[in-house]
Design a protein around this motif. Sequence first.
Motif, PDB file in Angstrom:
ATOM      1  N   LYS A  14      -0.651  12.483  51.863  1.00  0.00           N
ATOM      2  CA  LYS A  14       0.108  11.253  52.152  1.00  0.00           C
ATOM      3  C   LYS A  14       1.542  11.553  52.581  1.00  0.00           C
ATOM      4  CE  LYS A  14       0.046   9.586  48.052  1.00  0.00           C
ATOM      5  NZ  LYS A  14      -0.581  10.214  46.973  1.00  0.00           N
ATOM      6  N   THR A  32       7.716   6.731  46.143  1.00  0.00           N
ATOM      7  CA  THR A  32       8.121   6.575  44.739  1.00  0.00           C
ATOM      8  C   THR A  32       8.165   7.941  44.038  1.00  0.00           C
ATOM      9  OG1 THR A  32       5.850   5.857  44.345  1.00  0.00           O
ATOM     10  CG2 THR A  32       7.554   4.173  44.246  1.00  0.00           C
ATOM     11  N   GLY A  33       7.251   8.855  44.410  1.00  0.00           N
ATOM     12  CA  GLY A  33       7.272  10.198  43.823  1.00  0.00           C
ATOM     13  C   GLY A  33       8.610  10.880  44.120  1.00  0.00           C
ATOM     14  N   LEU A  36      11.451   9.315  42.148  1.00  0.00           N
ATOM     15  CA  LEU A  36      11.419   9.718  40.735  1.00  0.00           C
ATOM     16  C   LEU A  36      11.880  11.163  40.561  1.00  0.00           C
ATOM     17  CD1 LEU A  36       8.021   8.072  39.690  1.00  0.00           C
ATOM     18  CD2 LEU A  36      10.300   7.291  39.064  1.00  0.00           C
ATOM     19  N   ARG A  37      11.436  12.030  41.478  1.00  0.00           N
ATOM     20  CA  ARG A  37      11.839  13.445  41.364  1.00  0.00           C
ATOM     21  C   ARG A  37      13.339  13.604  41.558  1.00  0.00           C
ATOM     22  NH1 ARG A  37       6.625  14.120  43.113  1.00  0.00           N
ATOM     23  NH2 ARG A  37       7.151  13.765  45.288  1.00  0.00           N
ATOM     24  N   GLU A  58       0.580  11.260  33.936  1.00  0.00           N
ATOM     25  CA  GLU A  58       0.355   9.814  33.744  1.00  0.00           C
ATOM     26  C   GLU A  58       1.226   9.020  34.698  1.00  0.00           C
ATOM     27  OE1 GLU A  58       1.167   9.073  29.626  1.00  0.00           O
ATOM     28  OE2 GLU A  58      -0.452  10.401  28.991  1.00  0.00           O
ATOM     29  N   VAL A  60       4.077   6.284  35.555  1.00  0.00           N
ATOM     30  CA  VAL A  60       5.262   5.687  34.964  1.00  0.00           C
ATOM     31  C   VAL A  60       4.920   4.197  34.744  1.00  0.00           C
ATOM     32  CG1 VAL A  60       7.643   5.076  35.557  1.00  0.00           C
ATOM     33  CG2 VAL A  60       6.753   7.346  36.119  1.00  0.00           C
ATOM     34  N   GLY A  87       2.808   6.227  47.731  1.00  0.00           N
ATOM     35  CA  GLY A  87       2.772   6.358  46.263  1.00  0.00           C
ATOM     36  C   GLY A  87       2.965   5.034  45.549  1.00  0.00           C
ATOM     37  N   ARG A  90       0.355   1.725  42.974  1.00  0.00           N
ATOM     38  CA  ARG A  90      -0.616   2.618  42.345  1.00  0.00           C
ATOM     39  C   ARG A  90      -1.465   1.906  41.304  1.00  0.00           C
ATOM     40  NH1 ARG A  90       2.043   7.738  43.418  1.00  0.00           N
ATOM     41  NH2 ARG A  90       0.667   9.451  42.929  1.00  0.00           N
ATOM     42  N   GLN A  94       0.975  -3.501  40.319  1.00  0.00           N
ATOM     43  CA  GLN A  94       2.032  -3.150  41.285  1.00  0.00           C
ATOM     44  C   GLN A  94       1.779  -3.821  42.629  1.00  0.00           C
ATOM     45  OE1 GLN A  94       2.666   1.139  41.542  1.00  0.00           O
ATOM     46  NE2 GLN A  94       2.831   1.333  39.325  1.00  0.00           N
ATOM     47  N   ARG A 129      -0.307  24.283  46.294  1.00  0.00           N
ATOM     48  CA  ARG A 129       1.042  23.726  46.366  1.00  0.00           C
ATOM     49  C   ARG A 129       1.850  24.109  45.122  1.00  0.00           C
ATOM     50  NH1 ARG A 129       1.708  17.338  47.020  1.00  0.00           N
ATOM     51  NH2 ARG A 129       1.558  17.277  44.767  1.00  0.00           N
ATOM     52  N   ARG A 135       6.749  21.871  41.149  1.00  0.00           N
ATOM     53  CA  ARG A 135       6.530  20.565  40.523  1.00  0.00           C
ATOM     54  C   ARG A 135       5.843  20.731  39.182  1.00  0.00           C
ATOM     55  NH1 ARG A 135       4.442  15.928  44.565  1.00  0.00           N
ATOM     56  NH2 ARG A 135       3.415  15.355  42.621  1.00  0.00           N
ATOM     57  N   ARG A 146      -4.290  13.635  36.799  1.00  0.00           N
ATOM     58  CA  ARG A 146      -3.811  12.776  37.880  1.00  0.00           C
ATOM     59  C   ARG A 146      -4.969  12.222  38.700  1.00  0.00           C
ATOM     60  NH1 ARG A 146      -0.206  16.993  40.427  1.00  0.00           N
ATOM     61  NH2 ARG A 146       0.082  15.608  42.201  1.00  0.00           N
TER      62      ARG A 146
HETATM   63  P1  ADP Z   1       0.929  12.741  44.047  1.00  0.00           P
HETATM   64  O1  ADP Z   1       0.441  11.730  45.028  1.00  0.00           O
HETATM   65  O2  ADP Z   1       0.794  14.132  44.531  1.00  0.00           O
HETATM   66  O3  ADP Z   1       0.396  12.556  42.654  1.00  0.00           O
HETATM   67  P2  ADP Z   1       3.627  11.537  43.897  1.00  0.00           P
HETATM   68  O4  ADP Z   1       4.785  12.331  44.338  1.00  0.00           O
HETATM   69  O5  ADP Z   1       3.290  10.321  44.683  1.00  0.00           O
HETATM   70  O6  ADP Z   1       2.486  12.610  43.878  1.00  0.00           O
HETATM   71  O7  ADP Z   1       3.800  11.091  42.357  1.00  0.00           O
HETATM   72  C1  ADP Z   1       4.071  12.015  41.331  1.00  0.00           C
HETATM   73  C2  ADP Z   1       4.069  11.304  39.976  1.00  0.00           C
HETATM   74  O8  ADP Z   1       5.105  10.295  39.930  1.00  0.00           O
HETATM   75  C3  ADP Z   1       2.794  10.537  39.608  1.00  0.00           C
HETATM   76  O9  ADP Z   1       1.807  11.348  39.038  1.00  0.00           O
HETATM   77  C4  ADP Z   1       3.345   9.489  38.613  1.00  0.00           C
HETATM   78  O10 ADP Z   1       3.563  10.045  37.343  1.00  0.00           O
HETATM   79  C5  ADP Z   1       4.706   9.145  39.186  1.00  0.00           C
HETATM   80  N1  ADP Z   1       4.615   7.984  40.103  1.00  0.00           N
HETATM   81  C6  ADP Z   1       4.831   7.986  41.443  1.00  0.00           C
HETATM   82  N2  ADP Z   1       4.646   6.761  41.977  1.00  0.00           N
HETATM   83  C7  ADP Z   1       4.304   5.944  40.931  1.00  0.00           C
HETATM   84  C8  ADP Z   1       3.950   4.575  40.810  1.00  0.00           C
HETATM   85  N3  ADP Z   1       3.920   3.755  41.886  1.00  0.00           N
HETATM   86  N4  ADP Z   1       3.651   4.086  39.580  1.00  0.00           N
HETATM   87  C9  ADP Z   1       3.684   4.869  38.498  1.00  0.00           C
HETATM   88  N5  ADP Z   1       3.989   6.171  38.537  1.00  0.00           N
HETATM   89  C10 ADP Z   1       4.286   6.721  39.736  1.00  0.00           C
END
Ligand code: ADP
Length: 191
Positions: A14, A32-33, A36-37, A58, A60, A87, A90, A94, A129, A135, A146
Amino acid sequence: MLNIIISGAPGSGKGTQSDLIVEKYTLKHLSTGDLLRKEMAEKSELGQMVESYISRGELVPDNMIIDILLKHIENQAEDSNGIILDGFPRTVAQAEALEIMLKKLDKEISVLIDVKVDENELIKRLIMRGQTSGRCDDKLETIKKRLDVYHTLTEPVNEFYKNSGKYISIDGMGTIAEIFDRISQTIDSKR
Ligand code: ADP
């Protein structure tokens, strides 16, 4: 306006495809990932709160992520041809919150593109990766968690968009260029 949701399991590509789409169609990328990072790297209050969820594989909690998205979507929606959500959503909750947000901004989702990749290939890609990404969630046990979370909580979002006729699935196996070609064709057919 072109407002795209790019969806798919962890490791489906993605993020990679989003970067290419953003460039070709001049959209704003909201991952969103990544958000958050960034918070985790800055060790912000929010970053510290979300770290334990992410490192366990898990999600968030919905209320937290919806607040974050709300903050960003209003700015992002202003000055581009549209947005690409990567992302998010999810969970069905949401997706419902997103629909309300967009309605208030007088916008709507054009299409949800679901990038489909075989489970074995996903695990292979994520483990690979993990060797370079640094990560905290790219290790086998967390990857499995996941994928589990994806099947139970995220896949139902596809049904949500199927019901409104906005769901399209794309074969996510092949080279990055091949997959991008498939996605571009889908987007062009929606414009
Ligand atoms: P991937 O698709 O490889 O799992 P992302 O970078 O999209 O990676 O997300 C990494 C982590 O961030 C997820 O496993 C989750 O814990 C959190 N996260 C990201 N987007 C959301 C969301 N929309 N709702 C809840 N948690 C999220």
